[in-house]
Design a protein around this motif. Sequence first.
Motif, PDB file in Angstrom:
ATOM      1  N   UNK A  69       8.579   0.587  12.514  1.00 30.04           N
ATOM      2  CA  UNK A  69       9.228   1.472  11.545  1.00 30.04           C
ATOM      3  C   UNK A  69       8.335   1.711  10.332  1.00 30.04           C
ATOM      4  N   UNK A  70       7.704   0.669   9.848  1.00 27.88           N
ATOM      5  CA  UNK A  70       6.841   0.805   8.680  1.00 27.88           C
ATOM      6  C   UNK A  70       5.610   1.648   9.014  1.00 27.88           C
ATOM      7  N   UNK A  71       5.042   1.440  10.201  1.00 27.13           N
ATOM      8  CA  UNK A  71       3.891   2.245  10.622  1.00 27.13           C
ATOM      9  C   UNK A  71       4.252   3.723  10.706  1.00 27.13           C
ATOM     10  N   UNK A  72       5.459   4.003  11.205  1.00 27.72           N
ATOM     11  CA  UNK A  72       5.899   5.396  11.316  1.00 27.72           C
ATOM     12  C   UNK A  72       6.006   6.040   9.939  1.00 27.72           C
ATOM     13  N   UNK A  73       6.557   5.314   8.994  1.00 29.22           N
ATOM     14  CA  UNK A  73       6.699   5.846   7.639  1.00 29.22           C
ATOM     15  C   UNK A  73       5.340   6.019   6.981  1.00 29.22           C
ATOM     16  N   UNK A  74       4.470   5.030   7.127  1.00 28.84           N
ATOM     17  CA  UNK A  74       3.131   5.149   6.557  1.00 28.84           C
ATOM     18  C   UNK A  74       2.360   6.302   7.189  1.00 28.84           C
ATOM     19  N   UNK A  75       2.650   6.604   8.461  1.00 28.01           N
ATOM     20  CA  UNK A  75       1.959   7.670   9.170  1.00 28.01           C
ATOM     21  C   UNK A  75       2.278   9.060   8.667  1.00 28.01           C
ATOM     22  N   UNK A  76       3.197   9.170   7.720  1.00 33.52           N
ATOM     23  CA  UNK A  76       3.483  10.480   7.129  1.00 33.52           C
ATOM     24  C   UNK A  76       2.344  10.946   6.226  1.00 33.52           C
ATOM     25  N   UNK A  77       1.451  10.045   5.865  1.00 31.56           N
ATOM     26  CA  UNK A  77       0.246  10.410   5.111  1.00 31.56           C
ATOM     27  C   UNK A  77      -0.949   9.975   5.947  1.00 31.56           C
ATOM     28  N   UNK A 113       0.828  -1.205   0.000  1.00 26.61           N
ATOM     29  CA  UNK A 113       0.000   0.000   0.000  1.00 26.61           C
ATOM     30  C   UNK A 113       0.861   1.254   0.000  1.00 26.61           C
ATOM     31  N   UNK A 114       1.920   1.270   0.804  1.00 24.24           N
ATOM     32  CA  UNK A 114       2.817   2.429   0.864  1.00 24.24           C
ATOM     33  C   UNK A 114       3.467   2.689  -0.486  1.00 24.24           C
ATOM     34  N   UNK A 161      -6.256  16.001   4.349  1.00 25.30           N
ATOM     35  CA  UNK A 161      -5.211  14.992   4.179  1.00 25.30           C
ATOM     36  C   UNK A 161      -3.866  15.646   4.453  1.00 25.30           C
ATOM     37  N   UNK A 162      -3.145  15.078   5.418  1.00 24.48           N
ATOM     38  CA  UNK A 162      -1.824  15.599   5.777  1.00 24.48           C
ATOM     39  C   UNK A 162      -0.759  14.735   5.112  1.00 24.48           C
ATOM     40  N   UNK A 163       0.080  15.348   4.274  1.00 23.77           N
ATOM     41  CA  UNK A 163       1.172  14.648   3.583  1.00 23.77           C
ATOM     42  C   UNK A 163       2.496  15.242   4.043  1.00 23.77           C
ATOM     43  N   UNK A 164       3.225  14.488   4.883  1.00 21.12           N
ATOM     44  CA  UNK A 164       4.495  14.981   5.400  1.00 21.12           C
ATOM     45  C   UNK A 164       5.694  14.443   4.623  1.00 21.12           C
TER      46      UNK A 164
END
Length: 714
Positions: free
Chosen positions: A552-560, A506-507, A581-584
């Motif tokens: 780690x993967x959850x943290x990266x996915x959490x950027x969107x 998904x990421x 929608x927040x896109x970091x």
Amino acid sequence: MSSLRAMRRHTRGLLALVAVLAAQVLMLAAPAPSYAASGSANAITVELSSLSPAIAVKGSTLHLAGNLVGGSTSRTNVTVRLAVAEMQVRSDMTSNAGVGSRLIFGHDYTAGTIASGATVPWALSMPVSALSLTSQTVYALDVEAYSGDVRIGATRTYLPYAMNGDSSFHATQMVVVWPVTAAPTLDGQVDKDVPEAVSDSLATQFAAGGRLDKALSVPASIKNVTVSWAVDPDLLTTADRESHGYSLYPDSDAGVGAQDASIWLSEARSVLSSGGELWQLPATDPDLGSLGRSNPTVAAQLVQSATSRSGSTIQDLVGRTPQGTLAWPADGQADSGTLNLAKAADPGAVIVRADSIGLHTALDSYTPTGRAQVGGQALAVSDTALDAIFAGDAADAAWKGSNQSLLASQRFLAESALIAQERPNLSTPRTIMVTAPRGSTPDPALLTAVGEASWIKTVGLSTLLSAKSDPHAQTSAPKRAAATVQSDLSTTQLSATSSLNASLGALTSIMVGPQPQQATDSYYPAVLRTVSTAWRSASTQQIEFSSAVANRLDTTMGLVTLVKKSDLTLSGKSGIIPFTVENRFNHPVRVGIRITTDHGGLTVQSITVQTVQQGSTPINVHVSSKVSGTRVTVTAQLVTPDGADYGDPQSLQVTVSSIGSVTLIIFALSAALLVIAVGLRIYRGRRTRAAHAEPDSSGASTDNGALADAEREQ
């Protein structure tokens, strides 16, 4: 030639009969011994620490030494004697000490009294001729301790004797597969080009004298031994990345093994680029046995991904192209699911163990070449007994206190010699295979025994793969041993990996352009590492590693993410719910929003996939309602271009309030009355101001307000 061999067999049998009769005569002259159970509390432990020569020849002298360890009670008049038993076929190797053996008299060692728990050394020396051995035969050597005429302890090892054959003898070809693997450490997180390791376990293994150092240096240093290396490309990648520095999860402390990783990688280039055959495993060495009983589609995707990621890694880091990919399940154990999954690796060879497919000949008359066809699939088959020796045979481990390396070496020499004596006149020598277990530390003595056995010629795996299956050999349906099945990764562990794989997919799918996808590429091997074969013996560590990757993967996915919203009320049958929608990420992504409700009366628009730039992007969602006065739960879920869920959903409560016709009339009348009231007030105000402005007697108008002010001034 066959008549000469028959005559030799008859002569050998006659000599053996004479030796047995002579021994019986000597035993008749002495009192018949009784036997005490070696495992009883009052027995003595007989330890064997040295034996020479490892392969006896005519005219040599046999030397054995070790210790006697007292049991729970003291023993007097303790004597150590040697007994021998001829091993005619491989099945004889399953017998225990004292079975079928004859005592050798005249060369005893007198130990005297052995106190409870005391340790007393012993030693035996005798000319080999005193044993009355027959050439080209394997013997069991039983070192037995007696107290008077009662045997109170024993240990067993083996001795091949005068194995040099005539010109008709053909050495057995043997493949030695040596794995270069380890439990994974990198969790996929990369911060400023510095990878992160969940543990520093590889530091000591890479170091000089460590397990991985010996896994390369020991096999490469043994003379007359050709090794077929089975290398995990991901281990080389890990060594390369850690050699430039790495941090440790979760505190970001610096790892200590960067220099050792660099030195080990240089050693790998030297060893793997020159000697033996080089083969690769699918990257991260996925556990085919465990995956074979999970979701077939997901398992095949993981194995195919592991194979594709092997790529040119070994060529790039070692400078030599592997001869192919090995599909090698744990312990060589395979069932139909394992073999089906093995195809996904597009293997150059599939390795299984003989007991897993029941490879044998009728009446086990000889050992067939390690090649078989099962279900239309060609397999390379390792020898069960030889594999057990390299794994630390339980039969030898039972002799507590003895030199296990010595026992393993002698057992290997005996087993391989008996194989060589089976049908020795084959025009094409049989080819057998032994595989060292993953995670083991090489035993120099055992590998030296392989090189010293003149009846063995080590060859590469490619030789076995080019051999034909024995037409007289038989197999059965593939089945995994119960002990192997019990050490499989659990269903929970496999489900966690499947979930990680879906999240990573998904990421990757929301990324726009090739450059952003490179940022997620390190997570693919991290997900594969969660199902490495190395975790079978380290379940707790696997769970810790998998959790680190998930975090780690959850943290990266959490950027969107979708920004959390408060509950709201709609004052009508239609309206707008504003989402953000927040896109970091520092690049755009493509996502959509799927809206669902728990009430059929509320219709909500779903947002099709669109490009969302870096930062906060407001998105209005139109809603309409057929009901009023209802509280509806609205759930918003980000979705990928493929329609898969992305991240966690957000829910809010929406209250729909509807205004009826009567209410509207009342509202309208109230509004009209309000307008009239305001109009009247304005009209009256104007009348009042006009009345105050009246004319005086001279006809001039007088400002009453000004007059009042004048009066106040007076």
